[in-house]
Write a protein that holds these residues in place. Structure first.
Motif, mmCIF file in Angstrom:
data_model
loop_
_atom_site.group_PDB
_atom_site.id
_atom_site.type_symbol
_atom_site.label_atom_id
_atom_site.label_comp_id
_atom_site.label_asym_id
_atom_site.label_seq_id
_atom_site.Cartn_x
_atom_site.Cartn_y
_atom_site.Cartn_z
ATOM 1 N N GLY A 141 0.804 -1.207 0.000
ATOM 2 C CA GLY A 141 0.000 0.000 0.000
ATOM 3 C C GLY A 141 0.838 1.259 0.000
ATOM 4 N N PHE A 142 2.092 1.170 0.470
ATOM 5 C CA PHE A 142 2.977 2.326 0.480
ATOM 6 C C PHE A 142 3.343 2.761 -0.941
ATOM 7 N N GLN A 143 3.019 1.938 -1.933
ATOM 8 C CA GLN A 143 3.318 2.273 -3.316
ATOM 9 C C GLN A 143 2.193 3.055 -3.984
ATOM 10 N N SER A 144 1.171 3.415 -3.238
ATOM 11 C CA SER A 144 0.051 4.153 -3.819
ATOM 12 C C SER A 144 0.507 5.536 -4.282
ATOM 13 N N ASN A 145 0.506 5.748 -5.584
ATOM 14 C CA ASN A 145 0.909 7.046 -6.126
ATOM 15 C C ASN A 145 -0.033 8.152 -5.696
ATOM 16 N N GLN A 146 -1.321 7.840 -5.632
ATOM 17 C CA GLN A 146 -2.288 8.879 -5.254
ATOM 18 C C GLN A 146 -2.103 9.307 -3.805
ATOM 19 N N PHE A 147 -1.801 8.356 -2.913
ATOM 20 C CA PHE A 147 -1.619 8.752 -1.522
ATOM 21 C C PHE A 147 -0.375 9.621 -1.373
ATOM 22 N N ARG A 148 0.682 9.292 -2.109
ATOM 23 C CA ARG A 148 1.877 10.135 -2.067
ATOM 24 C C ARG A 148 1.560 11.536 -2.598
ATOM 25 N N GLU A 149 0.700 11.602 -3.613
ATOM 26 C CA GLU A 149 0.307 12.901 -4.156
ATOM 27 C C GLU A 149 -0.486 13.698 -3.124
ATOM 28 N N ILE A 150 -1.329 13.014 -2.367
ATOM 29 C CA ILE A 150 -2.063 13.677 -1.283
ATOM 30 C C ILE A 150 -1.087 14.226 -0.256
ATOM 31 N N GLU A 151 -0.103 13.412 0.124
ATOM 32 C CA GLU A 151 0.896 13.879 1.098
ATOM 33 C C GLU A 151 1.618 15.113 0.583
ATOM 34 N N ALA A 152 1.955 15.126 -0.704
ATOM 35 C CA ALA A 152 2.630 16.286 -1.289
ATOM 36 C C ALA A 152 1.721 17.506 -1.270
ATOM 37 N N ALA A 153 0.444 17.310 -1.565
ATOM 38 C CA ALA A 153 -0.508 18.421 -1.559
ATOM 39 C C ALA A 153 -0.626 19.045 -0.178
ATOM 40 N N TYR A 154 -0.397 18.243 0.844
ATOM 41 C CA TYR A 154 -0.499 18.755 2.214
ATOM 42 C C TYR A 154 0.870 19.030 2.844
ATOM 43 N N GLY A 155 1.907 19.142 1.986
ATOM 44 C CA GLY A 155 3.160 19.703 2.457
ATOM 45 C C GLY A 155 4.373 18.817 2.489
ATOM 46 N N ARG A 156 4.226 17.510 2.301
ATOM 47 C CA ARG A 156 5.407 16.649 2.366
ATOM 48 C C ARG A 156 6.308 16.928 1.168
ATOM 49 N N ARG A 157 7.614 17.083 1.441
ATOM 50 C CA ARG A 157 8.552 17.410 0.375
ATOM 51 C C ARG A 157 9.819 16.557 0.434
ATOM 52 N N ASP A 158 9.806 15.444 1.130
ATOM 53 C CA ASP A 158 11.015 14.641 1.267
ATOM 54 C C ASP A 158 11.058 13.448 0.315
ATOM 55 N N PHE A 159 10.301 13.510 -0.778
ATOM 56 C CA PHE A 159 10.389 12.479 -1.797
ATOM 57 C C PHE A 159 11.624 12.740 -2.660
ATOM 58 N N SER A 160 12.183 11.688 -3.239
ATOM 59 C CA SER A 160 13.302 11.876 -4.143
ATOM 60 C C SER A 160 12.817 12.595 -5.394
ATOM 61 N N VAL A 161 13.671 13.432 -5.959
ATOM 62 C CA VAL A 161 13.286 14.227 -7.128
ATOM 63 C C VAL A 161 14.312 14.007 -8.242
ATOM 64 N N PRO A 162 13.894 13.639 -9.457
ATOM 65 C CA PRO A 162 12.504 13.310 -9.804
ATOM 66 C C PRO A 162 12.095 11.980 -9.186
ATOM 67 N N SER A 163 10.821 11.854 -8.895
ATOM 68 C CA SER A 163 10.322 10.676 -8.193
ATOM 69 C C SER A 163 10.014 9.512 -9.133
#
Length: 209
Positions: free
Chosen positions: A109-131
């Protein structure tokens, strides 16, 4: 002549046949279908949360207090519903889950792209870039909900430092004593719309956590 609307049915409008064809369990174990449906339902709700979040930010940034409050409360309710679905999933015993888990490989479930997008929308910025996910990368380049909240405060007459309103949205919020003092001031007037909006956003944050 039949109008297009007259030809619409419950099944055709909702594409029920397509929806019911989306479940492809990897085994013949009885409980796997429940597992698949629960998680597909999560993804549908995640899609709706992203849809509502875009509207929430739009309403915040133009100073629409009633609209922002309504949308924020809807998102919080959706998150509450998602959490409630765990009660259904918990009717599955560890033995029942283990009967098919081995066929799922490294999927999680940690691979859910949409949930990661939700986290980003609410401020999370510690994903690798480009993801590797274009939508996630785009979300990290847009203002987060907190940045939209600051713009909302500006529409309500509060003075905010320009560097807070026009900062680089791709970076994590660094913290600011002036903004912290402003939030305290907002919360002191519990009956005002900005305080209610902030409370609703806190409910969303807690739901995501």
């Amino acid at each position: 002549m039949t109008s297009p609307a007259a030809s619409i049915t419950y099944g055709s409008y909702r594409r029920v046949d397509d929806l019911l064809a989306c479940q492809s369990p990897a085994t013949n174990e009885h409980d796997e279908l429940l597992f698949v449906i629960i998680h597909q339902t999560y993804e549908l709700w995640f899609k709706q949360i992203l849809h509502e979040t875009a509207l929430l930010q739009e309403r915040l940034e133009v100073g629409n207090s009633p609209g922002a409050l309504h949308t924020a409360r809807r998102i919080a309710k959706i998150l509450k519903t998602i959490v409630g679905q765990l009660d259904i999933l918990e009717t599955m015993t560890p033995k029942q889950f283990a009967s098919f888990r081995g066929k799922l490989g490294t999927s999680s479930g940690f691979q859910s792209n949409q949930f990661r997008e939700i986290e980003a929308a609410y401020g999370r910025r510690d994903f690798s870039v480009p993801s590797g996910d274009e939508r996630l990368d785009a979300a990290m380049d847009r203002r987060a909900v907190f940045d939209s909240l600051l713009r909302y405060f500006a529409t309500q007459g509060w003075e905010l430092p320009a560097e807070s309103l026009y900062r680089d949205p791709s970076t994590a919020w660094p913290g600011d004593e002036t903004i912290q003092a402003l939030l305290i001031e907002v919360y002191q007037d519990e009956t005002a719309a900005p305080a209610e909006v902030c409370e609703a956003l806190v409910d969303i944050d807690e739901g995501i956590q």
